[in-house]
Design an enzyme around this catalytic site. Sequence first.
Site, PDB file in Angstrom:
ATOM      1  CG  ASP A  13      -1.883  -1.190   1.195  1.00 35.75           C
ATOM      2  OD1 ASP A  13      -2.238  -1.652   0.097  1.00 35.75           O
ATOM      3  OD2 ASP A  13      -2.233  -1.673   2.282  1.00 35.75           O
ATOM      4  CE  LYS A  16       2.467  -2.572  -4.271  1.00 33.18           C
ATOM      5  NZ  LYS A  16       2.189  -2.170  -2.877  1.00 33.18           N
ATOM      6  N   GLY A  40      -4.334  -4.424  -3.804  1.00 37.87           N
ATOM      7  CA  GLY A  40      -5.350  -3.397  -4.036  1.00 37.87           C
ATOM      8  C   GLY A  40      -4.620  -2.146  -4.460  1.00 37.87           C
ATOM      9  CG  HIS A  41      -1.978  -2.156  -6.999  1.00 37.03           C
ATOM     10  ND1 HIS A  41      -1.112  -2.765  -7.870  1.00 37.03           N
ATOM     11  CD2 HIS A  41      -1.661  -2.650  -5.776  1.00 37.03           C
ATOM     12  CE1 HIS A  41      -0.319  -3.583  -7.190  1.00 37.03           C
ATOM     13  NE2 HIS A  41      -0.638  -3.534  -5.920  1.00 37.03           N
ATOM     14  CD  GLN A 224       0.919  -8.982  -2.397  1.00 38.09           C
ATOM     15  OE1 GLN A 224       1.614  -9.615  -3.170  1.00 38.09           O
ATOM     16  NE2 GLN A 224      -0.350  -8.761  -2.665  1.00 38.09           N
TER      17      GLN A 224
HETATM   18  P1  GDP Z   1      -0.665   0.220  -3.549  1.00 38.11           P
HETATM   19  O1  GDP Z   1      -1.261  -1.035  -3.019  1.00 38.11           O
HETATM   20  O2  GDP Z   1       0.804   0.309  -3.274  1.00 38.11           O
HETATM   21  O3  GDP Z   1      -0.987   0.482  -4.984  1.00 38.11           O
HETATM   22  O4  GDP Z   1      -1.334   1.405  -2.718  1.00 38.11           O
HETATM   23  P2  GDP Z   1      -2.910   1.564  -2.370  1.00 38.11           P
HETATM   24  O5  GDP Z   1      -3.600   2.039  -3.588  1.00 38.11           O
HETATM   25  O6  GDP Z   1      -3.421   0.355  -1.688  1.00 38.11           O
HETATM   26  O7  GDP Z   1      -2.842   2.679  -1.255  1.00 38.11           O
HETATM   27  C1  GDP Z   1      -2.274   3.925  -1.493  1.00 38.11           C
HETATM   28  C2  GDP Z   1      -3.351   4.994  -1.238  1.00 38.11           C
HETATM   29  O8  GDP Z   1      -2.736   6.269  -1.176  1.00 38.11           O
HETATM   30  C3  GDP Z   1      -4.370   5.098  -2.353  1.00 38.11           C
HETATM   31  O9  GDP Z   1      -5.604   5.493  -1.805  1.00 38.11           O
HETATM   32  C4  GDP Z   1      -3.804   6.186  -3.256  1.00 38.11           C
HETATM   33  O10 GDP Z   1      -4.810   6.874  -3.980  1.00 38.11           O
HETATM   34  C5  GDP Z   1      -3.197   7.091  -2.226  1.00 38.11           C
HETATM   35  N1  GDP Z   1      -1.998   7.832  -2.668  1.00 38.11           N
HETATM   36  C6  GDP Z   1      -1.017   7.442  -3.521  1.00 38.11           C
HETATM   37  N2  GDP Z   1      -0.049   8.380  -3.591  1.00 38.11           N
HETATM   38  C7  GDP Z   1      -0.429   9.380  -2.759  1.00 38.11           C
HETATM   39  C8  GDP Z   1       0.160  10.619  -2.359  1.00 38.11           C
HETATM   40  O11 GDP Z   1       1.253  10.984  -2.783  1.00 38.11           O
HETATM   41  N3  GDP Z   1      -0.522  11.371  -1.461  1.00 38.11           N
HETATM   42  C9  GDP Z   1      -1.720  10.986  -0.937  1.00 38.11           C
HETATM   43  N4  GDP Z   1      -2.309  11.786  -0.052  1.00 38.11           N
HETATM   44  N5  GDP Z   1      -2.310   9.821  -1.285  1.00 38.11           N
HETATM   45  C10 GDP Z   1      -1.666   9.022  -2.170  1.00 38.11           C
HETATM   46  P1  IMO Z   2      -0.790  -4.222  -2.211  1.00 38.77           P
HETATM   47  O1  IMO Z   2      -0.334  -4.770  -3.528  1.00 38.77           O
HETATM   48  C1  IMO Z   2      -0.909  -4.644   2.110  1.00 38.77           C
HETATM   49  C2  IMO Z   2      -1.020  -8.709   3.710  1.00 38.77           C
HETATM   50  C3  IMO Z   2      -2.276  -9.139   4.424  1.00 38.77           C
HETATM   51  C4  IMO Z   2      -1.692 -10.095   5.461  1.00 38.77           C
HETATM   52  C5  IMO Z   2      -0.576 -10.774   4.667  1.00 38.77           C
HETATM   53  C6  IMO Z   2      -0.951 -12.120   4.086  1.00 38.77           C
HETATM   54  O2  IMO Z   2      -2.093  -3.512  -2.269  1.00 38.77           O
HETATM   55  O3  IMO Z   2       0.290  -3.444  -1.559  1.00 38.77           O
HETATM   56  P2  IMO Z   2      -2.442 -12.844   2.017  1.00 38.77           P
HETATM   57  O4  IMO Z   2      -3.884 -12.621   1.720  1.00 38.77           O
HETATM   58  O5  IMO Z   2      -1.533 -12.293   0.965  1.00 38.77           O
HETATM   59  O6  IMO Z   2      -2.117 -14.269   2.345  1.00 38.77           O
HETATM   60  O7  IMO Z   2      -2.172 -12.011   3.368  1.00 38.77           O
HETATM   61  O8  IMO Z   2      -0.236  -9.887   3.633  1.00 38.77           O
HETATM   62  N1  IMO Z   2      -1.213  -8.196   2.345  1.00 38.77           N
HETATM   63  C7  IMO Z   2      -1.138  -6.904   2.011  1.00 38.77           C
HETATM   64  N2  IMO Z   2      -0.959  -5.810   2.772  1.00 38.77           N
HETATM   65  N3  IMO Z   2      -0.985  -4.523   0.777  1.00 38.77           N
HETATM   66  C8  IMO Z   2      -1.142  -5.610  -0.001  1.00 38.77           C
HETATM   67  O9  IMO Z   2      -1.097  -5.555  -1.344  1.00 38.77           O
HETATM   68  C9  IMO Z   2      -1.266  -6.874   0.616  1.00 38.77           C
HETATM   69  N4  IMO Z   2      -1.433  -8.134   0.151  1.00 38.77           N
HETATM   70  C10 IMO Z   2      -1.381  -8.924   1.219  1.00 38.77           C
HETATM   71  O10 IMO Z   2      -2.929  -8.047   5.044  1.00 38.77           O
HETATM   72  O11 IMO Z   2      -1.082  -9.351   6.488  1.00 38.77           O
HETATM   73 MG    MG Z   3      -2.809  -1.663  -1.829  1.00 44.78          MG
END
Ligand code: GDP
Ligand code: IMO
Ligand code: MG
Length: 435
Positions: A13, A16, A40-41, A224
């Site tokens: 999170d 990415k 979850g991207h 991840q």
């Molecule tokens: P990922 O799993 O690495 O793709 O990240 P996620 O999408 O799960 O979580 C990142 C969250 O931060 C999302 O809600 C993005 O929209 C948000 N986000 C990404 N870059 C920035 C940033 O520079 N500033 C802020 N405030 N939010 C961001």
């Molecule tokens: P992105 O790509 C954050 C965490 C789960 C749990 C552990 C194992 O959005 O960054 P799993 O279902 O993979 O067997 O769970 O890994 N986890 C993540 N945490 N971002 C993710 O993906 C994750 N994918 C798995 O919360 O701790």
């Molecule tokens: Mg994510």
Amino acid sequence: MSNVAVIGAQWGDEGKGKIVDWLSSRADVVVRFQGGHNAGHTLVIDGVEYKLSLLPSGIVRPGKLSVIGNGVVIDPAHLLSEIDLLRSQGAEISPESLLVSENAALILPVHKAIDAAREAMRGDAKIGTTGRGIGPAYEDKIARRAVRLGDLASEDTLLEKLTALAVHHNVWLAAGGHDLVDAGQMKDDLLAMRDAIMAYAGQSWRALEQARDQGQKVLFEGAQGVMLDIDHGTYPFVTSSNTVAGQAATGSGTGPTSIGFVLGITKAYTTRVGSGPFPTEDFGDDGTRMGERGREFGTVTGRKRRCGWFDAVMVRQANAVAGITGMALTKLDVLDGFDVLKICVGYRLEQADGHVVELDHFPADARAQAACTPIYEEMPGWHESTQGAREWAGLPANAVKYIRRLEELTRTPVTLVSTSPERDDTILMRDPFVG
Ligand code: GDP
Ligand code: IMO
Ligand code: MG
């Protein structure tokens, strides 16, 4: 070679999706190489939010090829529903724009059931998985009993493999008093999806070979983060795949020399969702403020993310084990308005004899990891807004000092800064495709 691998450097999170979407304007092919729909991207484009779990984040840009590599575990029903969702948001998805590797292992309902049953059995010691069957599906792959996408082509092969799978899992399910799985039912359900899915099936290695022959640029999209890596992360509180950049080669069917620049996505603070050690977690007002300003709720499960300070020891280690060339520092704007910022520069660990030692690395042992307390360095914060900044010169002096200190401590340059969820609120210092 001007390809780029984007991976998370913390516990996922990190942002990415936003960075891959932004960089994909410079790429021809975007490839997922590990994980599954546990990812979850989030992309935000002109105020519209797109949430991707299995599809590569390049899918929203017309004219790009998106590839789901062999290293990904695929839930076929989820894949089809995500394609429908993205189509309803305007993405053009066709066999010309999406290729799914025929040798990728499938996630079946039995995997999800086992994931849930195991977590329930673990009680307080649960991993906090996303509940999507990721671990059990990878176990079946390694145990050589997985059903792979290409197996859908032959009804006989499918039934044979599903029968063996059901025999294996039903022993455990029966012992635990769970519902048993039926091979015939699984086969019928898969066959009902066969035509829709097989339209995308192909060879990811060939797509990458063609991209190389044509001098196209490839963007590998990790899921991840390094601290969730099955080898290098906070084992056993990890996911079930290798998340480091080396996996981009194995998980898509190309060689290590095809991966040029490794961009480590690093949040300007730290979050974690699920259980497991997190030395810099902040249970007070600062952590709450990060969570609120950063809207730290999981994309997949909606769970509240745990928040805390930047851990430079962990990121330095992540950068080393994953071979990170440069960091993309995201969510800098979330730190606006803090009087003081803390950075973890080491850990204190009490030994069995009561002696306290200082560590400059994150130990591999789970008990030691849980017992590490952070040694902090403090820096003054900034009160100006960085939200939406697109120029390095526009950043407050203390924000620049903070970034420079992170570079020193992690021994890695920051090559990109992100200042909001919006696609274009990004500062590029060094183009990873240029090297
Ligand atoms: P990922 O799993 O690495 O793709 O990240 P996620 O999408 O799960 O979580 C990142 C969250 O931060 C999302 O809600 C993005 O929209 C948000 N986000 C990404 N870059 C920035 C940033 O520079 N500033 C802020 N405030 N939010 C961001
Ligand atoms: P992105 O790509 C954050 C965490 C789960 C749990 C552990 C194992 O959005 O960054 P799993 O279902 O993979 O067997 O769970 O890994 N986890 C993540 N945490 N971002 C993710 O993906 C994750 N994918 C798995 O919360 O701790
Ligand atoms: Mg994510």
